[in-house]
Design an enzyme around this catalytic site. Structure first.
Site, mmCIF file in Angstrom:
data_model
loop_
_atom_site.group_PDB
_atom_site.id
_atom_site.type_symbol
_atom_site.label_atom_id
_atom_site.label_comp_id
_atom_site.label_asym_id
_atom_site.label_seq_id
_atom_site.Cartn_x
_atom_site.Cartn_y
_atom_site.Cartn_z
ATOM 1 N N HIS A 35 52.099 54.052 39.962
ATOM 2 C CA HIS A 35 52.467 54.474 38.609
ATOM 3 C C HIS A 35 51.841 55.803 38.206
ATOM 4 O O HIS A 35 52.270 56.420 37.235
ATOM 5 C CB HIS A 35 52.094 53.392 37.591
ATOM 6 C CG HIS A 35 50.618 53.259 37.346
ATOM 7 N ND1 HIS A 35 49.775 52.655 38.244
ATOM 8 C CD2 HIS A 35 49.843 53.656 36.301
ATOM 9 C CE1 HIS A 35 48.545 52.676 37.758
ATOM 10 N NE2 HIS A 35 48.554 53.284 36.593
ATOM 11 N N THR A 140 42.668 38.066 53.209
ATOM 12 C CA THR A 140 42.833 39.458 53.626
ATOM 13 C C THR A 140 41.969 40.390 52.792
ATOM 14 O O THR A 140 42.008 40.337 51.566
ATOM 15 C CB THR A 140 44.296 39.911 53.473
ATOM 16 O OG1 THR A 140 44.743 39.600 52.139
ATOM 17 C CG2 THR A 140 45.208 39.216 54.465
ATOM 18 N N ALA A 142 41.543 44.483 52.183
ATOM 19 C CA ALA A 142 42.394 45.653 52.386
ATOM 20 C C ALA A 142 41.925 46.525 53.552
ATOM 21 O O ALA A 142 42.730 46.929 54.394
ATOM 22 C CB ALA A 142 42.463 46.478 51.100
ATOM 23 N N LYS A 194 41.358 30.906 43.790
ATOM 24 C CA LYS A 194 40.237 31.286 44.672
ATOM 25 C C LYS A 194 39.464 32.460 44.086
ATOM 26 O O LYS A 194 38.249 32.590 44.311
ATOM 27 C CB LYS A 194 40.745 31.591 46.083
ATOM 28 C CG LYS A 194 41.675 32.793 46.216
ATOM 29 C CD LYS A 194 40.950 34.090 46.473
ATOM 30 C CE LYS A 194 41.900 35.267 46.507
ATOM 31 N NZ LYS A 194 41.193 36.548 46.750
ATOM 32 N N ASP A 247 41.777 31.567 52.215
ATOM 33 C CA ASP A 247 41.469 32.624 51.253
ATOM 34 C C ASP A 247 40.218 32.295 50.453
ATOM 35 O O ASP A 247 39.421 33.176 50.115
ATOM 36 C CB ASP A 247 42.667 32.816 50.315
ATOM 37 C CG ASP A 247 42.797 34.246 49.817
ATOM 38 O OD1 ASP A 247 41.931 35.075 50.143
ATOM 39 O OD2 ASP A 247 43.774 34.535 49.099
ATOM 40 N N ARG A 258 35.625 41.745 45.701
ATOM 41 C CA ARG A 258 35.228 42.258 44.388
ATOM 42 C C ARG A 258 34.829 41.120 43.458
ATOM 43 O O ARG A 258 33.913 41.253 42.645
ATOM 44 C CB ARG A 258 36.382 43.031 43.751
ATOM 45 C CG ARG A 258 36.914 44.182 44.554
ATOM 46 C CD ARG A 258 38.161 44.744 43.889
ATOM 47 N NE ARG A 258 39.028 45.395 44.846
ATOM 48 C CZ ARG A 258 40.279 45.731 44.592
ATOM 49 N NH1 ARG A 258 40.807 45.457 43.416
ATOM 50 N NH2 ARG A 258 41.012 46.337 45.502
#
Length: 334
Positions: A35, A140, A142, A194, A247, A258
């Site tokens: 964006h 996952t 990144a 999660k 996960d 994070r």
């Protein structure tokens, strides 16, 4: 639509860029949109996402594109990789450019803000029931995806052909495995809950509770996720897969998360704003906590861990008091 573009990825943050890199490495011409036009122009110039994925060069088949209309006209396969709180907004942005041939997938992990609705419901509300829908979710990070390290995910959807096609785009025999699930609800829900439990794991570690407490929290967090999912029509067994247990374990135990780092900072005494600034990127679990809390209360499902995390984040409850309230609950059957 162009014949050569396999898929457009909407969302040029760390995860969207990583998935786009993976798709292009698999030999699929891929467009990447975000964006912020200046950010996309930097990606075009640098041929990498220096802000979020430094030193990961874009493959030749990956093209950053500033024009949303061009991105949607180029291919029928659209993958949203945006924070859950803007998921509906992005769907509304793309709606005028969609044709009956388009198919919509997402790798967003979360629920609708305030209502706690599944993103499948949000997509159907905004776009109608014509478009095939699919979700990609699993353990996952990144940077590991972008580096080509071994990764496995679950893919589920509303139409088997599209689900199989999306799985095939990502799957390769080197480092990326896809597992097709027939439980659309479970795969969507796992990614949201999660994140909340990962904040809790960080809180516990920040308080110095140790490995025993972290493991107990993960185990009981899985029980809360499963209880909520079954109430929404998911199968209990689905939560033992990539988008559930997989996960959950990853996000609760590794500081690349994070959400875990956010909880860790709070447990060490930092305020919410200071913790978010320290992370420097969107902490999905912060909003997910409110979403999961609202959903669980709306359908009457007990989720004590998620509830205490909600009290810490949204009602200024002291972290230590929340922990004590959990520990002082009456004994119960497992």
């Amino acid at each position: 639509m162009a014949d050569n573009i396999a898929i457009t990825v909407l969302g040029a943050g760390s995860y969207g860029s990583a998935l786009a890199v993976s798709l292009a490495r698999n030999g699929h011409p891929t467009l990447l949109w975000g964006h912020q036009e200046d950010h996309i122009k930097r990606l075009q110039a640098d041929r990498e996402n220096k802000k979020f994925l430094p030193n990961i060069k874009f493959p030749e088949l990956l093209t950053p594109e500033v024009n949303l209309k061009v991105c949607l006209a180029a291919t029928r396969n659209i993958l949203l990789v945006v924070p859950s709180h803007v998921f509906a907004l992005v769907l509304q942005q793309i709606k005028p450019f969609l044709t009956p041939q388009h198919r919509i997938a997402w790798a967003t992990k979360g629920l609708e803000a305030k209502t706690g609705r599944l993103l499948q419901e949000v997509a159907t509300d905004i776009l109608g029931q014509h478009y095939p829908l699919a979700v990609i979710s699993g353990p996952t990070f990144a940077m590991e995806v972008a580096k080509g390290l071994p990764t496995a995910v679950a893919v589920a959807g509303s139409e088997s052909k599209f689900t199989q096609d999306i799985a095939a785009l990502f799957h390769n025999n080197r480092n990326f495995r896809t597992y097709i699930s027939d439980d659309f609800t479970a795969v969507q829900l796992g990614g949201a809950v999660k994140n909340v439990i990962a904040i809790g794991a960080g809180l516990a570690d920040g308080l110095g509770f140790g490995a025993n407490a972290r493991t107990a929290l993960i185990t009981r967090g899985l029980a809360e996720l499963t209880r909520l999912g079954v109430a929404l029509g998911a199968k209990e067994s689905s939560f033992m897969g990539m988008a559930g247990l997989g996960d959950l374990v990853l996000t609760c135990t590794d500081n690349q998360s994070r959400n875990r780092r956010f909880g860790l900072a709070l447990g060490q005494g930092k305020g919410i704003n200071a913790a978010q600034i320290e992370i420097g990127q969107v902490v999905e679990g912060y909003r997910n906590t409110e979403e999961v809390y609202n959903l669980s209360h709306r359908i009457g499902i007990e989720m004590p861990i998620c509830e205490q995390i909600y009290y810490v984040l949204y009602q200024d409850k002291a972290v230590k008091q929340a922990a004590m309230d959990l520990l002082s609950r009456s004994p119960k059957d497992e």
